[in-house]
Design a protein around this motif. Sequence first.
Motif, mmCIF file in Angstrom:
data_model
loop_
_atom_site.group_PDB
_atom_site.id
_atom_site.type_symbol
_atom_site.label_atom_id
_atom_site.label_comp_id
_atom_site.label_asym_id
_atom_site.label_seq_id
_atom_site.Cartn_x
_atom_site.Cartn_y
_atom_site.Cartn_z
ATOM 1 N N LEU A 76 0.817 -1.211 0.000
ATOM 2 C CA LEU A 76 0.000 0.000 0.000
ATOM 3 C C LEU A 76 0.852 1.262 0.000
ATOM 4 C CD1 LEU A 76 -2.906 -1.054 2.379
ATOM 5 C CD2 LEU A 76 -2.987 -0.716 -0.103
ATOM 6 N N ILE A 77 1.948 1.255 0.754
ATOM 7 C CA ILE A 77 2.858 2.405 0.737
ATOM 8 C C ILE A 77 3.461 2.568 -0.661
ATOM 9 C CG2 ILE A 77 5.076 3.259 1.593
ATOM 10 C CD1 ILE A 77 4.348 2.023 4.310
ATOM 11 N N GLY A 78 3.901 1.474 -1.256
ATOM 12 C CA GLY A 78 4.463 1.535 -2.608
ATOM 13 C C GLY A 78 3.451 2.015 -3.625
ATOM 14 N N PHE A 79 2.206 1.523 -3.507
ATOM 15 C CA PHE A 79 1.151 1.961 -4.420
ATOM 16 C C PHE A 79 0.872 3.449 -4.254
ATOM 17 C CE2 PHE A 79 -3.406 2.637 -5.305
ATOM 18 C CZ PHE A 79 -3.380 2.367 -6.662
ATOM 19 N N GLY A 80 0.813 3.907 -3.015
ATOM 20 C CA GLY A 80 0.579 5.328 -2.757
ATOM 21 C C GLY A 80 1.692 6.200 -3.316
ATOM 22 N N LEU A 81 2.928 5.794 -3.095
ATOM 23 C CA LEU A 81 4.058 6.565 -3.625
ATOM 24 C C LEU A 81 4.047 6.578 -5.152
ATOM 25 C CD1 LEU A 81 6.939 5.464 -1.226
ATOM 26 C CD2 LEU A 81 5.909 7.726 -1.406
ATOM 27 N N ALA A 82 3.784 5.428 -5.763
ATOM 28 C CA ALA A 82 3.733 5.368 -7.222
ATOM 29 C C ALA A 82 2.615 6.251 -7.763
ATOM 30 C CB ALA A 82 3.549 3.928 -7.684
ATOM 31 N N LEU A 83 1.485 6.245 -7.093
ATOM 32 C CA LEU A 83 0.350 7.067 -7.514
ATOM 33 C C LEU A 83 0.689 8.557 -7.413
ATOM 34 C CD1 LEU A 83 -2.532 6.483 -8.481
ATOM 35 C CD2 LEU A 83 -3.281 6.813 -6.135
ATOM 36 N N VAL A 84 1.313 8.957 -6.314
ATOM 37 C CA VAL A 84 1.689 10.367 -6.122
ATOM 38 C C VAL A 84 2.721 10.797 -7.162
ATOM 39 C CG1 VAL A 84 2.880 11.948 -4.548
ATOM 40 C CG2 VAL A 84 1.069 10.475 -3.692
ATOM 41 N N LEU A 85 3.733 9.965 -7.399
ATOM 42 C CA LEU A 85 4.759 10.311 -8.382
ATOM 43 C C LEU A 85 4.162 10.429 -9.785
ATOM 44 C CD1 LEU A 85 7.617 8.024 -7.059
ATOM 45 C CD2 LEU A 85 7.586 10.524 -7.041
ATOM 46 N N THR A 86 3.248 9.531 -10.116
ATOM 47 C CA THR A 86 2.590 9.592 -11.425
ATOM 48 C C THR A 86 1.716 10.841 -11.525
ATOM 49 O OG1 THR A 86 2.602 7.191 -11.571
ATOM 50 C CG2 THR A 86 1.064 8.356 -13.005
ATOM 51 N N ALA A 87 1.004 11.171 -10.461
ATOM 52 C CA ALA A 87 0.137 12.352 -10.473
ATOM 53 C C ALA A 87 0.949 13.632 -10.626
ATOM 54 C CB ALA A 87 -0.701 12.394 -9.192
ATOM 55 N N ILE A 88 2.104 13.691 -9.987
ATOM 56 C CA ILE A 88 2.959 14.874 -10.116
ATOM 57 C C ILE A 88 3.421 15.033 -11.563
ATOM 58 C CG2 ILE A 88 5.187 15.876 -9.467
ATOM 59 C CD1 ILE A 88 4.779 14.597 -6.691
ATOM 60 N N ALA A 89 3.907 13.945 -12.158
ATOM 61 C CA ALA A 89 4.358 14.018 -13.551
ATOM 62 C C ALA A 89 3.208 14.381 -14.483
ATOM 63 C CB ALA A 89 4.980 12.684 -13.967
ATOM 64 N N PHE A 90 2.035 13.808 -14.255
ATOM 65 C CA PHE A 90 0.871 14.112 -15.078
ATOM 66 C C PHE A 90 0.485 15.582 -14.945
ATOM 67 C CE2 PHE A 90 -3.708 14.568 -15.629
ATOM 68 C CZ PHE A 90 -3.851 14.082 -16.916
ATOM 69 N N ALA A 91 0.481 16.096 -13.715
ATOM 70 C CA ALA A 91 0.102 17.492 -13.484
ATOM 71 C C ALA A 91 1.075 18.448 -14.167
ATOM 72 C CB ALA A 91 0.032 17.775 -11.992
ATOM 73 N N ILE A 92 2.361 18.133 -14.134
ATOM 74 C CA ILE A 92 3.357 18.988 -14.782
ATOM 75 C C ILE A 92 3.064 19.113 -16.262
ATOM 76 C CG2 ILE A 92 5.797 19.120 -15.453
ATOM 77 C CD1 ILE A 92 6.463 17.985 -12.676
ATOM 78 N N VAL A 93 2.720 18.001 -16.893
ATOM 79 C CA VAL A 93 2.465 18.013 -18.339
ATOM 80 C C VAL A 93 1.072 18.545 -18.660
ATOM 81 C CG1 VAL A 93 2.248 16.567 -20.377
ATOM 82 C CG2 VAL A 93 4.095 16.151 -18.760
ATOM 83 N N ALA A 94 0.060 18.055 -17.977
ATOM 84 C CA ALA A 94 -1.324 18.392 -18.314
ATOM 85 C C ALA A 94 -1.639 19.867 -18.070
ATOM 86 C CB ALA A 94 -2.282 17.521 -17.519
#
Length: 116
Positions: A27-45
């Motif tokens: 769950l910690i790994g999933f949360g971190l992966a989700l946050v990192l993906t959201a940050i990258a997505f937000a930067i581009v989108a």
Amino acid sequence: MNATPNLSASPQAPEGKSPDELRRAYLIGFGLALVLTAIAFAIVAFGLMPAGPALVVIAILAVIQVLVHLYFFLHLDPRTAPRENVLTLAFAVVLIFIMIGGSLWIMFDLNQRMMM
């Protein structure tokens, strides 16, 4: 002789961790992966950064995400992993950098030659 496998037996947890510890790590790994993906997505989108710095930040986020996956999902901890696993992983990383670096070198060289 009974050839059916015992499906009720629980699989062995890596490094002797209990199922609750494993669930927490996943769950910690999933949360971190989700946050990192959201940050990258937000930067581009949302265009939060210019293109150059955005590429650098996304590359750094990608490396961090690979490390998160290796640690939390594949349970590869350099402190406790067998030396062969760490050496194999290091060799794979070197090969990937050579392939990516060589591909970029060729593409930039071809782009430069086409602009002449």
